[in-house]
Design a protein around this motif. Structure first.
Motif, PDB file in Angstrom:
ATOM      1  N   LEU A 120       0.829  -1.210   0.000  1.00 50.18           N
ATOM      2  CA  LEU A 120       0.000   0.000   0.000  1.00 50.18           C
ATOM      3  C   LEU A 120       0.864   1.261   0.000  1.00 50.18           C
ATOM      4  N   GLU A 121       1.889   1.261   0.837  1.00 53.10           N
ATOM      5  CA  GLU A 121       2.793   2.414   0.910  1.00 53.10           C
ATOM      6  C   GLU A 121       3.493   2.642  -0.427  1.00 53.10           C
ATOM      7  N   ASP A 122       3.938   1.576  -1.079  1.00 54.51           N
ATOM      8  CA  ASP A 122       4.590   1.704  -2.387  1.00 54.51           C
ATOM      9  C   ASP A 122       3.635   2.302  -3.417  1.00 54.51           C
ATOM     10  N   ALA A 123       2.383   1.874  -3.389  1.00 51.52           N
ATOM     11  CA  ALA A 123       1.390   2.406  -4.324  1.00 51.52           C
ATOM     12  C   ALA A 123       1.157   3.900  -4.075  1.00 51.52           C
ATOM     13  N   MET A 124       1.068   4.288  -2.799  1.00 55.68           N
ATOM     14  CA  MET A 124       0.855   5.705  -2.483  1.00 55.68           C
ATOM     15  C   MET A 124       2.071   6.536  -2.889  1.00 55.68           C
ATOM     16  N   LYS A 125       3.265   5.984  -2.736  1.00 54.52           N
ATOM     17  CA  LYS A 125       4.477   6.683  -3.177  1.00 54.52           C
ATOM     18  C   LYS A 125       4.481   6.868  -4.685  1.00 54.52           C
ATOM     19  N   SER A 126       3.988   5.876  -5.414  1.00 52.47           N
ATOM     20  CA  SER A 126       3.907   5.991  -6.875  1.00 52.47           C
ATOM     21  C   SER A 126       3.014   7.163  -7.277  1.00 52.47           C
ATOM     22  N   VAL A 127       1.925   7.333  -6.548  1.00 48.36           N
ATOM     23  CA  VAL A 127       1.012   8.447  -6.834  1.00 48.36           C
ATOM     24  C   VAL A 127       1.705   9.778  -6.587  1.00 48.36           C
ATOM     25  N   THR A 128       2.319   9.937  -5.421  1.00 50.17           N
ATOM     26  CA  THR A 128       2.944  11.226  -5.100  1.00 50.17           C
ATOM     27  C   THR A 128       4.176  11.490  -5.963  1.00 50.17           C
ATOM     28  N   ASN A 129       4.929  10.445  -6.287  1.00 51.85           N
ATOM     29  CA  ASN A 129       6.103  10.628  -7.149  1.00 51.85           C
ATOM     30  C   ASN A 129       5.720  11.044  -8.564  1.00 51.85           C
ATOM     31  N   ALA A 130       4.524  10.689  -8.989  1.00 52.37           N
ATOM     32  CA  ALA A 130       4.043  11.063 -10.323  1.00 52.37           C
ATOM     33  C   ALA A 130       3.367  12.427 -10.329  1.00 52.37           C
ATOM     34  N   GLY A 131       3.333  13.092  -9.178  1.00 51.03           N
ATOM     35  CA  GLY A 131       2.720  14.421  -9.106  1.00 51.03           C
ATOM     36  C   GLY A 131       1.288  14.421  -8.619  1.00 51.03           C
ATOM     37  N   GLY A 132       0.785  13.260  -8.208  1.00 50.15           N
ATOM     38  CA  GLY A 132      -0.573  13.182  -7.688  1.00 50.15           C
ATOM     39  C   GLY A 132      -0.599  13.424  -6.194  1.00 50.15           C
ATOM     40  N   ARG A 133      -1.772  13.233  -5.597  1.00 48.61           N
ATOM     41  CA  ARG A 133      -1.875  13.408  -4.147  1.00 48.61           C
ATOM     42  C   ARG A 133      -2.884  12.411  -3.587  1.00 48.61           C
ATOM     43  N   ILE A 134      -2.593  11.956  -2.386  1.00 49.03           N
ATOM     44  CA  ILE A 134      -3.490  11.053  -1.672  1.00 49.03           C
ATOM     45  C   ILE A 134      -4.548  11.912  -1.001  1.00 49.03           C
ATOM     46  N   THR A 135      -5.813  11.596  -1.228  1.00 50.06           N
ATOM     47  CA  THR A 135      -6.889  12.395  -0.647  1.00 50.06           C
ATOM     48  C   THR A 135      -7.524  11.728   0.565  1.00 50.06           C
ATOM     49  N   HIS A 136      -7.369  10.396   0.674  1.00 49.06           N
ATOM     50  CA  HIS A 136      -7.926   9.692   1.837  1.00 49.06           C
ATOM     51  C   HIS A 136      -7.269   8.325   1.975  1.00 49.06           C
ATOM     52  N   LYS A 137      -6.949   7.947   3.210  1.00 50.79           N
ATOM     53  CA  LYS A 137      -6.466   6.599   3.516  1.00 50.79           C
ATOM     54  C   LYS A 137      -7.569   5.895   4.288  1.00 50.79           C
ATOM     55  N   TYR A 138      -8.042   4.781   3.757  1.00 50.98           N
ATOM     56  CA  TYR A 138      -9.125   4.050   4.400  1.00 50.98           C
ATOM     57  C   TYR A 138      -8.599   3.232   5.572  1.00 50.98           C
ATOM     58  N   GLN A 139      -9.388   3.126   6.622  1.00 51.50           N
ATOM     59  CA  GLN A 139      -9.017   2.371   7.808  1.00 51.50           C
ATOM     60  C   GLN A 139      -9.635   0.978   7.822  1.00 51.50           C
ATOM     61  N   SER A 140     -10.860   0.852   7.347  1.00 53.87           N
ATOM     62  CA  SER A 140     -11.560  -0.425   7.441  1.00 53.87           C
ATOM     63  C   SER A 140     -11.261  -1.373   6.279  1.00 53.87           C
ATOM     64  N   ILE A 141     -10.720  -0.841   5.209  1.00 55.56           N
ATOM     65  CA  ILE A 141     -10.303  -1.664   4.076  1.00 55.56           C
ATOM     66  C   ILE A 141      -8.878  -1.283   3.701  1.00 55.56           C
ATOM     67  N   ARG A 142      -8.210  -2.138   2.983  1.00 56.03           N
ATOM     68  CA  ARG A 142      -6.850  -1.836   2.521  1.00 56.03           C
ATOM     69  C   ARG A 142      -6.963  -1.026   1.238  1.00 56.03           C
ATOM     70  N   GLY A 143      -6.867   0.288   1.371  1.00 58.94           N
ATOM     71  CA  GLY A 143      -6.974   1.115   0.191  1.00 58.94           C
ATOM     72  C   GLY A 143      -6.862   2.589   0.479  1.00 58.94           C
ATOM     73  N   PHE A 144      -6.947   3.366  -0.595  1.00 59.49           N
ATOM     74  CA  PHE A 144      -6.848   4.819  -0.488  1.00 59.49           C
ATOM     75  C   PHE A 144      -7.520   5.468  -1.683  1.00 59.49           C
ATOM     76  N   ALA A 145      -7.832   6.741  -1.538  1.00 63.49           N
ATOM     77  CA  ALA A 145      -8.354   7.562  -2.625  1.00 63.49           C
ATOM     78  C   ALA A 145      -7.274   8.552  -3.002  1.00 63.49           C
ATOM     79  N   ALA A 146      -7.232   8.925  -4.266  1.00 63.21           N
ATOM     80  CA  ALA A 146      -6.179   9.826  -4.723  1.00 63.21           C
ATOM     81  C   ALA A 146      -6.617  10.578  -5.969  1.00 63.21           C
ATOM     82  N   ASP A 147      -5.914  11.666  -6.225  1.00 59.54           N
ATOM     83  CA  ASP A 147      -5.953  12.336  -7.517  1.00 59.54           C
ATOM     84  C   ASP A 147      -4.644  11.948  -8.172  1.00 59.54           C
ATOM     85  N   ALA A 148      -4.705  11.126  -9.218  1.00 62.51           N
ATOM     86  CA  ALA A 148      -3.497  10.541  -9.776  1.00 62.51           C
ATOM     87  C   ALA A 148      -3.453  10.665 -11.295  1.00 62.51           C
ATOM     88  N   PRO A 149      -2.284  11.015 -11.830  1.00 58.27           N
ATOM     89  CA  PRO A 149      -2.134  11.021 -13.281  1.00 58.27           C
ATOM     90  C   PRO A 149      -2.147   9.585 -13.820  1.00 58.27           C
TER      91      PRO A 149
END
Length: 89
Positions: free
Chosen positions: A33-62
């Protein structure tokens, strides 16, 4: 001048970003999960929410980040969906 160029490129990458939701199977390690979120931010995107009850996140991603996430982990395949408003009537 350099600051303005950097600021413009930052806004441009977010303007080209797509709102997405990324989810993984329950047994996915936190590092995937952390690697995926890093891919988003490294590409210029941003994480908008990290879910607690499921393994996942929301993002604005190129698109480049979406492609990277989809092939990043062969064992733990993510589900990547467009984030949109849902309603029932």
């Amino acid at each position: 001048m350099m600051f303005l160029s950097t600021l413009f490129l930052g806004y441009l990458s977010l303007a080209l970003a797509n709102p997405i939701i990324v989810t993984y199977p329950k047994d996915t390690p936190p590092s995937v999960l952390e690697d995926a979120m890093k891919s988003v931010t490294n590409a210029g995107g941003r994480i908008t929410h990290k879910y607690q009850s499921i393994r996942g996140f929301a993002a604005d991603a190129p698109e480049s980040a979406v492609q990277q996430i989809s092939v990043q982990s062969a064992k733990y395949n993510p589900t990547i969906e467009k984030d949109q408003t849902a309603s029932i009537q």
